[in-house]
Design a protein around this motif. Structure first.
Motif, PDB file in Angstrom:
ATOM      1  N   PHE A  96       0.950  -1.241   0.033  1.00 13.92           N
ATOM      2  CA  PHE A  96      -0.001   0.050   0.060  1.00 13.92           C
ATOM      3  C   PHE A  96       0.705   1.162  -0.108  1.00 13.92           C
ATOM      4  CE2 PHE A  96      -2.757  -3.574   1.683  1.00 13.92           C
ATOM      5  CZ  PHE A  96      -3.695  -3.177   0.751  1.00 13.92           C
ATOM      6  N   THR A  97       2.060   1.214   0.412  1.00 15.37           N
ATOM      7  CA  THR A  97       3.032   2.222   0.306  1.00 15.37           C
ATOM      8  C   THR A  97       3.925   2.596  -0.813  1.00 15.37           C
ATOM      9  OG1 THR A  97       4.717   1.190   1.435  1.00 15.37           O
ATOM     10  CG2 THR A  97       3.073   2.093   2.988  1.00 15.37           C
ATOM     11  N   ILE A  98       3.840   1.496  -1.807  1.00 18.05           N
ATOM     12  CA  ILE A  98       4.642   1.493  -3.157  1.00 18.05           C
ATOM     13  C   ILE A  98       6.129   1.142  -2.815  1.00 18.05           C
ATOM     14  CG2 ILE A  98       5.194   2.537  -5.134  1.00 18.05           C
ATOM     15  CD1 ILE A  98       2.228   2.035  -5.029  1.00 18.05           C
ATOM     16  N   VAL A  99       6.534   1.832  -1.840  1.00 17.12           N
ATOM     17  CA  VAL A  99       8.185   1.306  -1.663  1.00 17.12           C
ATOM     18  C   VAL A  99       8.334   1.943   0.038  1.00 17.12           C
ATOM     19  CG1 VAL A  99       8.877   4.075  -1.733  1.00 17.12           C
ATOM     20  CG2 VAL A  99      10.304   2.238  -2.092  1.00 17.12           C
ATOM     21  N   ASN A 100       9.208   0.743   0.625  1.00 19.41           N
ATOM     22  CA  ASN A 100       9.820   0.786   1.972  1.00 19.41           C
ATOM     23  C   ASN A 100      11.152   1.168   1.838  1.00 19.41           C
ATOM     24  OD1 ASN A 100       7.176   0.261   3.162  1.00 19.41           O
ATOM     25  ND2 ASN A 100       7.497  -1.846   3.243  1.00 19.41           N
ATOM     26  N   GLU A 101      11.856   1.663   2.610  1.00 18.47           N
ATOM     27  CA  GLU A 101      13.314   1.944   2.809  1.00 18.47           C
ATOM     28  C   GLU A 101      13.765   1.406   4.232  1.00 18.47           C
ATOM     29  OE1 GLU A 101      14.641   6.180   1.951  1.00 18.47           O
ATOM     30  OE2 GLU A 101      12.530   6.561   0.863  1.00 18.47           O
ATOM     31  N   TYR A 102      14.873   0.460   3.700  1.00 17.35           N
ATOM     32  CA  TYR A 102      15.585   0.013   4.854  1.00 17.35           C
ATOM     33  C   TYR A 102      17.005   0.398   4.929  1.00 17.35           C
ATOM     34  CZ  TYR A 102      11.525  -2.830   4.634  1.00 17.35           C
ATOM     35  OH  TYR A 102      10.176  -3.262   4.342  1.00 17.35           O
ATOM     36  N   GLU A 103      17.616   1.042   6.027  1.00 20.89           N
ATOM     37  CA  GLU A 103      18.796   1.453   6.289  1.00 20.89           C
ATOM     38  C   GLU A 103      19.481   0.451   7.134  1.00 20.89           C
ATOM     39  OE1 GLU A 103      20.475   4.650   5.008  1.00 20.89           O
ATOM     40  OE2 GLU A 103      18.828   5.591   3.840  1.00 20.89           O
ATOM     41  N   GLY A 104      20.712  -0.085   6.916  1.00 16.74           N
ATOM     42  CA  GLY A 104      21.438  -0.774   7.823  1.00 16.74           C
ATOM     43  C   GLY A 104      22.903  -0.462   7.551  1.00 16.74           C
ATOM     44  N   THR A 105      23.680  -1.253   8.007  1.00 17.64           N
ATOM     45  CA  THR A 105      25.343  -0.931   8.061  1.00 17.64           C
ATOM     46  C   THR A 105      25.782  -0.882   6.571  1.00 17.64           C
ATOM     47  OG1 THR A 105      25.850  -3.304   8.356  1.00 17.64           O
ATOM     48  CG2 THR A 105      25.502  -1.832  10.280  1.00 17.64           C
ATOM     49  N   GLY A 106      25.183  -1.403   5.535  1.00 19.89           N
ATOM     50  CA  GLY A 106      25.656  -1.554   4.368  1.00 19.89           C
ATOM     51  C   GLY A 106      24.814  -0.454   3.344  1.00 19.89           C
ATOM     52  N   LEU A 107      24.576  -0.985   2.233  1.00 22.50           N
ATOM     53  CA  LEU A 107      23.660  -0.001   1.182  1.00 22.50           C
ATOM     54  C   LEU A 107      22.382  -0.033   1.721  1.00 22.50           C
ATOM     55  CD1 LEU A 107      25.207  -1.719  -2.219  1.00 22.50           C
ATOM     56  CD2 LEU A 107      26.051   0.352  -1.249  1.00 22.50           C
ATOM     57  N   PRO A 108      21.603   1.119   1.661  1.00 19.24           N
ATOM     58  CA  PRO A 108      20.408   1.161   1.737  1.00 19.24           C
ATOM     59  C   PRO A 108      19.652   0.315   0.600  1.00 19.24           C
ATOM     60  CG  PRO A 108      21.063   3.212   0.696  1.00 19.24           C
ATOM     61  CD  PRO A 108      22.402   2.474   0.818  1.00 19.24           C
ATOM     62  N   LEU A 109      18.207  -0.203   1.101  1.00 21.52           N
ATOM     63  CA  LEU A 109      17.388  -1.013   0.540  1.00 21.52           C
ATOM     64  C   LEU A 109      16.152  -0.429   0.290  1.00 21.52           C
ATOM     65  CD1 LEU A 109      16.763  -3.834  -1.157  1.00 21.52           C
ATOM     66  CD2 LEU A 109      16.205  -4.674   1.166  1.00 21.52           C
ATOM     67  N   PHE A 110      15.714  -0.353  -0.947  1.00 24.18           N
ATOM     68  CA  PHE A 110      14.548   0.334  -1.366  1.00 24.18           C
ATOM     69  C   PHE A 110      13.447  -0.882  -2.017  1.00 24.18           C
ATOM     70  CE2 PHE A 110      17.956   3.570  -2.351  1.00 24.18           C
ATOM     71  CZ  PHE A 110      17.727   4.196  -1.230  1.00 24.18           C
ATOM     72  N   HIS A 111      12.567  -1.072  -1.375  1.00 31.52           N
ATOM     73  CA  HIS A 111      11.741  -2.199  -1.725  1.00 31.52           C
ATOM     74  C   HIS A 111      10.588  -1.837  -2.086  1.00 31.52           C
ATOM     75  CE1 HIS A 111       9.389  -5.932  -0.031  1.00 31.52           C
ATOM     76  NE2 HIS A 111       9.355  -6.166  -1.320  1.00 31.52           N
ATOM     77  N   PHE A 112      10.262  -2.137  -3.653  1.00 31.87           N
ATOM     78  CA  PHE A 112       8.822  -1.534  -4.150  1.00 31.87           C
ATOM     79  C   PHE A 112       8.178  -2.689  -4.340  1.00 31.87           C
ATOM     80  CE2 PHE A 112      12.761   1.238  -5.524  1.00 31.87           C
ATOM     81  CZ  PHE A 112      11.882   2.584  -5.675  1.00 31.87           C
ATOM     82  N   ASP A 113       6.651  -2.296  -4.520  1.00 31.68           N
ATOM     83  CA  ASP A 113       5.789  -3.057  -5.022  1.00 31.68           C
ATOM     84  C   ASP A 113       4.960  -2.499  -6.040  1.00 31.68           C
ATOM     85  OD1 ASP A 113       3.082  -4.435  -5.419  1.00 31.68           O
ATOM     86  OD2 ASP A 113       3.189  -5.304  -3.428  1.00 31.68           O
ATOM     87  N   MET A 114       5.123  -2.981  -7.169  1.00 32.96           N
ATOM     88  CA  MET A 114       4.662  -2.323  -8.446  1.00 32.96           C
ATOM     89  C   MET A 114       3.143  -2.726  -8.972  1.00 32.96           C
ATOM     90  SD  MET A 114       6.894  -0.158  -8.756  1.00 32.96           S
ATOM     91  CE  MET A 114       8.593   0.331  -9.200  1.00 32.96           C
ATOM     92  N   TYR A 115       2.628  -3.478  -7.966  1.00 30.61           N
ATOM     93  CA  TYR A 115       1.272  -4.053  -8.603  1.00 30.61           C
ATOM     94  C   TYR A 115       0.252  -3.029  -8.740  1.00 30.61           C
ATOM     95  CZ  TYR A 115      -2.627  -7.219  -8.266  1.00 30.61           C
ATOM     96  OH  TYR A 115      -3.833  -8.099  -8.608  1.00 30.61           O
TER      97      TYR A 115
END
Length: 143
Positions: free
Chosen positions: A60-79
Motif C-alpha cells: 500500500f505504500t509502493i516503497v519501503n526504505e531500509y537502512e542498515g550498516t551497508g547499502l540502503p535497500l528500497f523495496h518496491f511493490d509495483m502491483y
C-alpha cells in the motif's frame, strides 16, 4: 541459475547471499505470483545489507526504505501501478541515483523502465512439493 528452497528460511538465506554480490545502484526485478516468497527473499536481502529490523511488503505504500550498516535497500511493490509512466510520480529515478539496491516486486508491470543490467529473481512453486520454491537468478550469482 536455479535453486530449490525448501523453507522460508532457505529463501531468506539465498536473498542474504545475493546481497553480497550486489553493488550500489543494483536493481533486483522479481517475478512470481502472490504468496511465493518475494518478501521473504527481500528480508534476506535486507539482512545481507546489514538491516536487522522488520521487513514488510510495501503493497500500500509502493516503497519501503531500509537502512542498515551497508547499502540502503528500497523495496518496491509495483502491483498498483498502471505502467512505467507512473514511476516518475514516485521518484523512481531519484531512488536509482541514491546508490542503494532497488528490489522490485511485480517488475513486469514496469519492465520498460528497468535498467538492462537488472538482476532477475523468478520464484515459482516446485512441481515436487507445493511448499518448496524454485528460485531462478539471472544476471548475477550469489556469494
Amino acid at each position: 541459475m536455479d535453486y530449490v528452497s525448501h523453507s522460508e528460511a532457505e529463501t531468506e538465506d539465498l536473498g542474504r547471499r545475493l546481497a553480497a554480490a550486489l553493488g550500489p545502484g543494483a536493481v533486483v526485478a522479481y517475478r512470481g505470483d502472490l504468496g511465493l516468497g518475494k518478501t521473504a527473499f527481500t528480508r534476506g536481502l535486507a539482512r545481507g545489507l546489514g538491516y536487522q529490523g522488520r521487513v514488510t511488503s510495501p503493497t500500500f505504500t509502493i516503497v519501503n526504505e531500509y537502512e542498515g550498516t551497508g547499502l540502503p535497500l528500497f523495496h518496491f511493490d509495483m502491483y498498483r501501478l498502471e505502467g512505467p509512466e507512473d514511476l516518475f510520480g514516485i521518484g523512481w529515478e531519484d531512488y536509482l541515483d541514491r546508490g542503494g539496491v532497488c528490489a522490485v516486486e511485480w517488475s513486469e508491470r514496469v519492465e520498460e523502465a528497468l535498467p538492462e543490467d537488472a538482476v532477475t529473481v523468478t520464484i515459482a512453486r516446485c512441481s515436487e512439493d507445493e511448499n518448496w520454491r524454485v528460485i531462478t537468478l539471472e544476471g548475477v550469482e550469489p556469494v
